[in-house]
Each structure stands twice: as C-alpha cells, then as structure tokens.
Motif scaffolding. Structure first.
Motif, short mmCIF file in Angstrom:
data_model
loop_
_atom_site.label_atom_id
_atom_site.label_comp_id
_atom_site.label_asym_id
_atom_site.label_seq_id
_atom_site.Cartn_x
_atom_site.Cartn_y
_atom_site.Cartn_z
N ILE A 20 -19.70 -4.83 12.01
CA ILE A 20 -18.95 -3.91 12.88
C ILE A 20 -19.06 -4.38 14.33
O ILE A 20 -18.07 -4.37 15.07
CB ILE A 20 -19.45 -2.47 12.71
CG1 ILE A 20 -19.03 -1.94 11.34
CG2 ILE A 20 -18.94 -1.58 13.83
CD1 ILE A 20 -19.71 -0.64 10.95
N ALA A 21 -20.23 -4.83 14.74
CA ALA A 21 -20.42 -5.32 16.11
C ALA A 21 -19.55 -6.55 16.36
O ALA A 21 -18.94 -6.68 17.43
CB ALA A 21 -21.89 -5.63 16.37
N ASP A 23 -16.72 -7.31 14.83
CA ASP A 23 -15.33 -6.84 14.89
C ASP A 23 -15.04 -6.16 16.22
O ASP A 23 -13.97 -6.36 16.81
CB ASP A 23 -15.03 -5.89 13.73
CG ASP A 23 -15.03 -6.58 12.37
OD1 ASP A 23 -14.90 -7.82 12.33
OD2 ASP A 23 -15.16 -5.87 11.36
N ARG A 24 -15.98 -5.38 16.71
CA ARG A 24 -15.82 -4.73 18.01
C ARG A 24 -15.68 -5.76 19.12
O ARG A 24 -14.81 -5.64 19.99
CB ARG A 24 -17.02 -3.82 18.29
CG ARG A 24 -16.95 -3.12 19.64
CD ARG A 24 -18.32 -2.76 20.18
NE ARG A 24 -19.16 -3.94 20.29
CZ ARG A 24 -20.46 -3.93 20.05
NH1 ARG A 24 -21.09 -2.84 19.68
NH2 ARG A 24 -21.17 -5.04 20.17
N ASP A 25 -16.51 -6.80 19.07
CA ASP A 25 -16.45 -7.85 20.08
C ASP A 25 -15.10 -8.57 20.04
O ASP A 25 -14.53 -8.91 21.08
CB ASP A 25 -17.59 -8.84 19.91
CG ASP A 25 -18.95 -8.21 20.21
OD1 ASP A 25 -18.99 -7.12 20.83
OD2 ASP A 25 -19.97 -8.81 19.81
N LYS A 26 -14.58 -8.82 18.84
CA LYS A 26 -13.26 -9.44 18.72
C LYS A 26 -12.18 -8.55 19.32
O LYS A 26 -11.27 -9.03 20.00
CB LYS A 26 -12.93 -9.72 17.25
CG LYS A 26 -13.69 -10.87 16.65
CD LYS A 26 -13.29 -11.06 15.20
CE LYS A 26 -14.12 -12.11 14.52
NZ LYS A 26 -13.79 -12.24 13.08
N LEU A 27 -12.28 -7.26 19.07
CA LEU A 27 -11.31 -6.32 19.65
C LEU A 27 -11.40 -6.30 21.17
O LEU A 27 -10.38 -6.26 21.87
CB LEU A 27 -11.53 -4.91 19.10
CG LEU A 27 -11.00 -4.64 17.71
CD1 LEU A 27 -11.45 -3.27 17.23
CD2 LEU A 27 -9.49 -4.75 17.67
N ASP A 28 -12.61 -6.34 21.70
CA ASP A 28 -12.80 -6.38 23.15
C ASP A 28 -12.14 -7.62 23.75
O ASP A 28 -11.47 -7.54 24.79
CB ASP A 28 -14.28 -6.35 23.52
CG ASP A 28 -14.91 -4.99 23.35
OD1 ASP A 28 -14.18 -3.99 23.28
OD2 ASP A 28 -16.16 -4.92 23.29
#
Length: 59
Positions: A20-21, A23-28
């Motif tokens: 999840i972390a 994926d969050r970083d990719k979204l950021d």
C-alpha cells in the motif's frame, strides 16, 4: 489461535502495508507530474492570451 498463526497474520499485514505504501508513493509521483503539466498548460494559456491581446492592439 496459536502464536505461529498470529505471527503469520502479522507478517501478512506488514506485507500488505508495504505494498500500500508503494502504491501511495506511485500515486504521489503521478499527482506531482499532473500538477506540473497543469502549471505548464496554465502558462501556455496565459501566453496565448497575451499574444491574442497583442494582436488585438495591432488591429
């Protein structure tokens, strides 16, 4: 529930949290790229408006 089962569940949770972390970083990163693109588009639009205004003044 025995200790091994609890440890296994906790490892699974940690694994999911790490994914999840990521994926969050990719979204950021994607959001940052989009913000940069928006700023470039806004700037281009402003230049076009100024060019239009300059042409209007000439007429």
């Amino acid at each position: 529930m025995n200790t091994r089962k609890i440890e296994s569940i906790l490892k699974g949770i940690d694994k999911h949290m790490a994914q999840i972390a990521k994926d969050r970083d990719k979204l950021d990163e994607f959001i940052d790229e989009l913000v940069g693109l928006k700023e470039n588009c806004d700037e281009a639009y402003d230049h076009l408006q100024r060019a239009r205004d300059a042409l209007s003044e000439m007429v």
